[in-house]
Design an enzyme around this catalytic site. Structure first.
Site, mmCIF file in Angstrom:
data_model
loop_
_atom_site.group_PDB
_atom_site.id
_atom_site.type_symbol
_atom_site.label_atom_id
_atom_site.label_comp_id
_atom_site.label_asym_id
_atom_site.label_seq_id
_atom_site.Cartn_x
_atom_site.Cartn_y
_atom_site.Cartn_z
ATOM 1 N N ASP A 103 21.660 29.656 111.869
ATOM 2 C CA ASP A 103 20.872 29.745 110.639
ATOM 3 C C ASP A 103 21.426 30.772 109.653
ATOM 4 O O ASP A 103 22.136 31.713 110.027
ATOM 5 C CB ASP A 103 19.435 30.154 110.967
ATOM 6 C CG ASP A 103 18.611 29.015 111.524
ATOM 7 O OD1 ASP A 103 19.179 27.949 111.826
ATOM 8 O OD2 ASP A 103 17.391 29.204 111.687
ATOM 9 N N HIS A 248 22.308 32.950 114.754
ATOM 10 C CA HIS A 248 22.519 33.160 113.318
ATOM 11 C C HIS A 248 23.984 33.447 113.028
ATOM 12 O O HIS A 248 24.663 34.112 113.827
ATOM 13 C CB HIS A 248 21.669 34.338 112.821
ATOM 14 C CG HIS A 248 20.197 34.088 112.910
ATOM 15 N ND1 HIS A 248 19.502 34.213 114.096
ATOM 16 C CD2 HIS A 248 19.288 33.700 111.976
ATOM 17 C CE1 HIS A 248 18.212 33.916 113.884
ATOM 18 N NE2 HIS A 248 18.069 33.601 112.619
#
Length: 281
Positions: A103, A248
């Site tokens: 992400d 992430h």
């Protein structure tokens, strides 16, 4: 961040797209390259924390197009239904399948290393990108797509979606879809709410834009920088058929996330897991 007022024509198109999305049958979700239909299930995941990306926002205006647009047919799958919860795992992708997702990017400091590691082991992943990051790094979007990864929508500026008006949600998702479509020639088919915070408006608007909602099963909490060993341990402990792992590639110092991927990816493959991505038909 200020948002432009949504014109009446755009609202009309949104209502039309919503009606079409509600009336359309459920799409097939399968693994790449083959699989069987998957269903969302389980309780909603705990929200993933982490700071929104620091890149600057910029104006944009994504216009929803009716299903009769001139986009090539292969880029226009049937609009998905309006969900009441996101996909959280995909067990029917196969007993050996797992999904890795990243992400907040793309970030030129960390995303290239993650792409290189995935390429080394010839596996695919999902990247949920923020529009304000993607706008400045379209080359990384194309690299993702060229390597067979799924590029999804993670909003423009990483806001808490339930606090936004419908118009603001349209702006956050629409502007990001516009950036992705401009870079790749096709809009995204998946989206993920920042912090894992969904609401009815986001499900309706996402479906109207042709996207399915994707959450996760295993949260590495790598945004807290808990240490490479901890991230690796969480992924290995959570490994199971159909799980979706959340990590992430932006939003802060992600060197631990990169280092952890170098370790847990070969370990997962050695255990017989096949990191893959879903596709919609």
């Amino acid at each position: 961040m200020k948002h432009d007022q949504i014109p009446a024509e755009r609202r009309t198109l949104l209502r039309l797209a919503l009606a079409l999305g509600v009336a359309t049958a459920v799409n097939t979700v399968a693994a790449d390259p083959a699989g069987t239909p998957a269903r969302p299930g389980g309780e909603p995941p705990a929200p993933a924390s982490g700071p929104p990306s620091a890149a600057r926002a910029r104006p944009g205006a994504y216009r929803l197009r009716p299903m009769t647009s001139t986009t090539p047919p292969r880029f226009r799958p049937a609009a998905p239904p309006v969900r009441t919860r996101p996909f959280e795992e995909l067990p029917e992708l196969g007993d050996d399948a797992m999904v890795l997702s990243f992400d907040d990017g793309p970030d030129p400091r960390y995303t290239p290393d993650i792409l290189a590691i995935l390429r080394r082991y010839d596996v695919r992943a999902m990247f949920f990108v923020c529009g304000e990051m993607a706008a400045d790094n379209s080359g990384l979007l194309r690299e993702m797509a060229d390597d067979g990864h799924v590029v999804g929508n993670h909003s423009w500026s990483h806001p808490l979606i339930p606090k936004l008006s419908r118009g603001a949600i349209v702006d956050e998702l629409g502007r990001t879809s516009e950036v992705i479509e401009k870079a790749l020639g096709a809009p995204p088919l998946w989206y993920r709410a920042p912090y894992g915070a969904w609401n009815r408006n986001s499900f309706e608007i996402g479906a109207a834009m042709g996207m399915e909602p994707m959450a996760w099963t295993v949260d590495t909490l790598d945004w807290t920088t808990p240490g490479t060993d901890t991230i690796v341990r969480r992924v290995k402990k959570g490994a199971a058929p159909g799980v979706v792992v959340l990590s992430h590639d932006a939003g802060g110092n992600r060197s631990q996330s990169v280092a952890a991927l170098r370790r847990y990816l070969p370990a997962l493959i050695e255990r017989g897991y096949r990191p893959t991505v879903p596709y919609r038909s």
